[in-house]
Scaffold this motif. Structure first.
Motif, PDB file in Angstrom:
ATOM      1  N   UNK A 175       1.174  -1.842   0.279  1.00 24.77           N
ATOM      2  CA  UNK A 175      -0.103   0.398  -0.160  1.00 24.77           C
ATOM      3  C   UNK A 175       1.011   1.097   0.510  1.00 24.77           C
ATOM      4  N   UNK A 176       2.390   1.436   0.177  1.00 22.73           N
ATOM      5  CA  UNK A 176       2.627   2.172   0.304  1.00 22.73           C
ATOM      6  C   UNK A 176       3.450   2.784  -0.516  1.00 22.73           C
ATOM      7  N   UNK A 177       3.013   3.204  -1.473  1.00 22.34           N
ATOM      8  CA  UNK A 177       2.733   4.490  -2.824  1.00 22.34           C
ATOM      9  C   UNK A 177       2.915   5.541  -3.099  1.00 22.34           C
ATOM     10  N   UNK A 178       3.653   6.112  -4.130  1.00 23.58           N
ATOM     11  CA  UNK A 178       3.851   7.107  -4.212  1.00 23.58           C
ATOM     12  C   UNK A 178       2.474   7.831  -3.992  1.00 23.58           C
ATOM     13  N   UNK A 179       1.248   7.194  -5.185  1.00 20.13           N
ATOM     14  CA  UNK A 179      -0.197   7.963  -4.991  1.00 20.13           C
ATOM     15  C   UNK A 179      -0.585   7.821  -3.266  1.00 20.13           C
ATOM     16  N   UNK A 180      -0.594   6.559  -2.480  1.00 21.47           N
ATOM     17  CA  UNK A 180      -1.292   6.719  -0.960  1.00 21.47           C
ATOM     18  C   UNK A 180      -0.149   7.911  -0.751  1.00 21.47           C
ATOM     19  N   UNK A 181       0.762   8.472  -0.844  1.00 24.07           N
ATOM     20  CA  UNK A 181       1.156  10.035   0.054  1.00 24.07           C
ATOM     21  C   UNK A 181       0.273  10.954  -0.761  1.00 24.07           C
ATOM     22  N   UNK A 182       0.124  10.580  -1.533  1.00 21.29           N
ATOM     23  CA  UNK A 182      -0.747  11.865  -2.786  1.00 21.29           C
ATOM     24  C   UNK A 182      -2.604  11.989  -1.963  1.00 21.29           C
ATOM     25  N   UNK A 183      -2.270  11.296  -1.156  1.00 22.58           N
ATOM     26  CA  UNK A 183      -4.073  11.531  -1.503  1.00 22.58           C
ATOM     27  C   UNK A 183      -4.490  11.786   0.703  1.00 22.58           C
ATOM     28  N   UNK A 184      -3.673  12.618   1.253  1.00 23.78           N
ATOM     29  CA  UNK A 184      -3.799  12.510   2.912  1.00 23.78           C
ATOM     30  C   UNK A 184      -2.416  12.863   2.973  1.00 23.78           C
ATOM     31  N   UNK A 185      -2.731  13.411   4.848  1.00 24.51           N
ATOM     32  CA  UNK A 185      -1.331  13.063   5.414  1.00 24.51           C
ATOM     33  C   UNK A 185      -1.482  12.128   5.890  1.00 24.51           C
ATOM     34  N   UNK A 186       0.296  11.196   5.873  1.00 21.20           N
ATOM     35  CA  UNK A 186       0.100   9.733   6.283  1.00 21.20           C
ATOM     36  C   UNK A 186       1.229   9.874   7.513  1.00 21.20           C
ATOM     37  N   UNK A 187       1.074   8.899   8.454  1.00 14.61           N
ATOM     38  CA  UNK A 187       1.565   9.317   9.400  1.00 14.61           C
ATOM     39  C   UNK A 187       3.084   8.685   9.104  1.00 14.61           C
ATOM     40  N   UNK A 188       3.932   7.669   7.970  1.00 18.06           N
ATOM     41  CA  UNK A 188       4.570   7.023   7.872  1.00 18.06           C
ATOM     42  C   UNK A 188       5.187   7.482   6.057  1.00 18.06           C
ATOM     43  N   UNK A 189       4.481   9.007   6.510  1.00 12.10           N
ATOM     44  CA  UNK A 189       5.605   9.734   4.976  1.00 12.10           C
ATOM     45  C   UNK A 189       5.877  11.188   6.473  1.00 12.10           C
ATOM     46  N   UNK A 190       7.309  11.508   6.364  1.00 14.24           N
ATOM     47  CA  UNK A 190       8.197  12.525   6.732  1.00 14.24           C
ATOM     48  C   UNK A 190       7.795  12.915   5.025  1.00 14.24           C
ATOM     49  N   UNK A 191       7.686  14.086   5.499  1.00 17.21           N
ATOM     50  CA  UNK A 191       7.145  15.546   4.891  1.00 17.21           C
ATOM     51  C   UNK A 191       8.183  16.770   4.733  1.00 17.21           C
ATOM     52  N   UNK A 192       9.082  16.891   6.221  1.00 19.02           N
ATOM     53  CA  UNK A 192       9.385  17.964   7.089  1.00 19.02           C
ATOM     54  C   UNK A 192      11.004  17.866   7.192  1.00 19.02           C
ATOM     55  N   UNK A 193      10.994  16.610   6.996  1.00 23.41           N
ATOM     56  CA  UNK A 193      12.956  16.569   6.904  1.00 23.41           C
ATOM     57  C   UNK A 193      14.131  17.508   6.407  1.00 23.41           C
ATOM     58  N   UNK A 194      14.267  17.746   6.916  1.00 25.04           N
ATOM     59  CA  UNK A 194      15.352  19.858   6.916  1.00 25.04           C
ATOM     60  C   UNK A 194      16.674  19.317   6.090  1.00 25.04           C
ATOM     61  N   UNK A 195      16.777  20.607   5.451  1.00 24.74           N
ATOM     62  CA  UNK A 195      17.324  20.454   4.590  1.00 24.74           C
ATOM     63  C   UNK A 195      19.231  20.262   5.054  1.00 24.74           C
ATOM     64  N   UNK A 196      19.952  19.361   4.982  1.00 21.32           N
ATOM     65  CA  UNK A 196      21.287  19.006   5.005  1.00 21.32           C
ATOM     66  C   UNK A 196      21.161  18.165   6.508  1.00 21.32           C
ATOM     67  N   UNK A 197      20.147  17.659   6.498  1.00 20.92           N
ATOM     68  CA  UNK A 197      20.015  17.535   8.585  1.00 20.92           C
ATOM     69  C   UNK A 197      21.255  16.403   8.542  1.00 20.92           C
ATOM     70  N   UNK A 198      20.967  16.573  10.224  1.00 19.03           N
ATOM     71  CA  UNK A 198      22.218  15.247  11.179  1.00 19.03           C
ATOM     72  C   UNK A 198      22.188  14.029  10.859  1.00 19.03           C
ATOM     73  N   UNK A 199      22.695  12.775  10.706  1.00 23.52           N
ATOM     74  CA  UNK A 199      22.500  11.680  11.549  1.00 23.52           C
ATOM     75  C   UNK A 199      21.663  11.389  13.278  1.00 23.52           C
ATOM     76  N   UNK A 200      22.339  12.348  14.254  1.00 25.57           N
ATOM     77  CA  UNK A 200      21.162  12.391  15.155  1.00 25.57           C
ATOM     78  C   UNK A 200      19.759  12.542  14.664  1.00 25.57           C
ATOM     79  N   UNK A 201      19.046  13.489  13.285  1.00 26.50           N
ATOM     80  CA  UNK A 201      18.003  13.970  13.578  1.00 26.50           C
ATOM     81  C   UNK A 201      17.058  12.375  12.701  1.00 26.50           C
ATOM     82  N   UNK A 202      18.043  11.737  12.440  1.00 26.81           N
ATOM     83  CA  UNK A 202      17.312  10.518  11.708  1.00 26.81           C
ATOM     84  C   UNK A 202      17.190   9.393  13.003  1.00 26.81           C
TER      85      UNK A 202
END
Length: 514
Positions: A175-202
């Motif tokens: 079920x984890x497809x691009x189309x699935x994530x395009x239809x609403x807010x999904x808990x398994x999708x990260x949309x706000x990953x910072x630019x140049x994030x650190x390993x500790x952030x992940x």
């Protein structure tokens, strides 16, 4: 060292070149290719003016007969590739934390960096990586996939024992497809990953989701892992992926090798001749001449985004303004600066005319064979006429490759870009007219493989030289040569916040013992 050498057979009077600039837009409107909203302006199109006539006239009267040695390889120096990664700790998928998906945007080189970062993030979180998904490029409408560009089996095997990579998800996660994530807010999708994030952030923000659901998708994922305070093992893993694991598919390498062979085993006149026979048996098997690969980076998209004036008059400025509003939503690089300030600071890409003058000053003459990568030029032949006057032996993949060789790549911009990348990587000299993803990627790749002769234009210096309308050719040539002595492929150490893909030393290169 020669700036420009006249030959009776190919010399074109300067006055004639000026006339060509004025007439070509009318003779060859196909090169302009106006969009529908520009069509009404086409009759008012102002051909780009010759911006540096003083230099061109001065060049015509300052020929030097003895050619310069512009092809000699640089001293390799004390650096060698160093990307060994521990292969003893990789776990099978059932023992990893879960599955990592990334959705990549942009062109070939942006996607390439995203792939390397995805492998690194999977390693950091002990995740199994699903083969990265390439989004449809919004500018070129390109649908090229990972599998069409890169050798999947080679990629997976190269990472064996380091990071587990799979080509599809188990049924339970289908079920984890691009189309699935395009239809609403999904808990398994990260949309706000910072630019140049650190390993500790992940580890603190993404790993808990991965542990809870067994899968996590990160979109967007461009530039989502930084370059500072990264463990050396992770840095070297990123380089190993970029410089070793990512092999182009055989179809791309086949065409690239054919182009390189034809460039090396042909006289300049053969390349220039439109009836050139592109068959191996027609080449000089024992002939091995050199060629320069040039990425002009002067397409309409780039010209509009830069916010600069390129001499096309009021109509061009209006067209660029309209394009920025439609395609870039009014955004541009340093849009708060005036056009004069942008050029003064070296923020404006070099025009084909300026690239030609720069190459001539560096010592390349009108017998130089030039391979033009990404050859679509905004303004068409009207903008290229002076360049062709200085360098008549210019070719590109559509001229030197057979139609049947390129047919499989029709409509696939990233696959075609991969052919250009491959040829540029193996060229004797590479120059990009302005910084960009392809420039940065090849600068690092050629440095890593010690190929040398990768010219990095000093944009600030050149902008100031071109702004001096009274400068004569001898002084211009001297200033260009002096300013680029240390900008021709020497290994440069990465500075803070700089990309490891552009400057692989010292993280991924070691001091040689010899």
């Amino acid at each position: 060292m020669v700036a420009y050498r006249r030959t009776q057979q190919h010399h074109v009077p300067f006055a004639f070149a000026c006339l060509v600039v004025a007439l070509l837009p009318l003779l060859s409107p196909r090169f302009f290719s106006p969009t529908p909203w520009e069509t009404s302006l086409f009759s008012e199109w102002e051909p780009p003016k010759i911006r540096h006539s003083q230099l061109l006239n001065s060049l015509e009267h300052n020929h030097v007969d003895k050619p310069g040695d512009v092809w000699s390889p640089l001293e390799i120096g004390a650096w060698k590739p160093c990307t060994e990664v521990d292969r003893s700790q990789s776990l099978p998928p059932e023992n990893t934390v879960g599955y990592l998906q990334v959705f990549l945007e942009g062109g070939l080189n942006q996607q390439r960096m995203g792939i390397c970062d995805a492998v690194a993030v999977a390693k950091i979180m002990n995740a199994t990586l699903l083969l990265p998904y390439f989004g449809v490029n919004r500018v070129w409408q390109d649908t090229s996939s990972f599998e069409e560009i890169f050798d999947v089996d080679y990629f997976i095997n190269a990472l064996k024992g380091i990071v587990k990579v799979v080509t599809e998800l188990p049924e339970e996660y289908s079920w984890s497809t691009r189309e699935y994530y395009g239809t609403g807010i999904r808990v398994t999708r990260i949309k706000d990953a910072p630019v140049h994030a650190s390993p500790s952030w992940y580890l603190s923000s993404v790993l808990p989701i991965l542990q809870s659901y067994g899968i996590v998708a990160i979109a967007p994922f461009s530039h989502r892992l930084g370059f500072e305070n990264i463990p050396l093992e992770i840095q070297r893993l990123r380089c190993m992926v970029n410089f070793h694991a990512l092999h182009f598919v055989p179809a791309i390498k086949y065409v690239g090798d054919a182009i390189i062979q034809r460039l090396r085993q042909s006289e300049p006149e053969q390349i220039f001749n439109s009836s050139f026979e592109r068959h191996q048996e027609k080449l000089h098997a024992s002939y091995n001449s050199k060629f320069l690969a040039l990425h002009l980076r002067f397409d309409k998209d780039m010209a509009a985004h830069s916010g600069c004036d390129f001499g096309g008059g009021k109509v061009e400025l209006l067209a660029m303004s309209k394009y920025r509003r439609v395609v870039w939503a009014g955004r541009g690089i340093n849009s708060h600066l005036s056009m004069e300030k942008l050029r003064e600071l070296g923020k404006c890409p070099l025009t084909p005319e300026e690239v030609g003058l720069t190459l001539a000053a560096l010592g390349y003459n009108n017998r130089t064979k030039i391979y033009l990568a990404s050859f679509t030029v905004y303004g068409g032949e009207a903008r290229m006429s002076i360049f062709h006057h200085l360098f008549p032996f210019v070719t590109n993949k559509t001229r030197i490759a057979r139609e049947d060789e390129l047919q499989p790549f029709n409509g696939k911009a990233s696959m075609l870009a991969a052919i250009d990348y491959y040829v540029c990587l193996h060229s004797d000299v590479f120059l990009s007219a302005s910084p960009g993803n392809m420039h940065n990627a090849l600068l690092g790749h050629r440095a890593f493989e010690n190929r040398g002769n990768t010219i990095r234009p000093d944009m600030v210096l050149l902008s100031r030289l071109f702004a001096n309308e009274s400068m004569q050719w001898p002084e211009f040539k001297s200033r260009v040569l002096q300013g680029h002595q240390n900008r021709r492929g020497q290994v440069r150490l990465r500075q803070s916040k700089q990309s490891i893909y552009t400057y692989p030393a010292p993280d991924c290169m070691c001091k040689s013992e010899s």
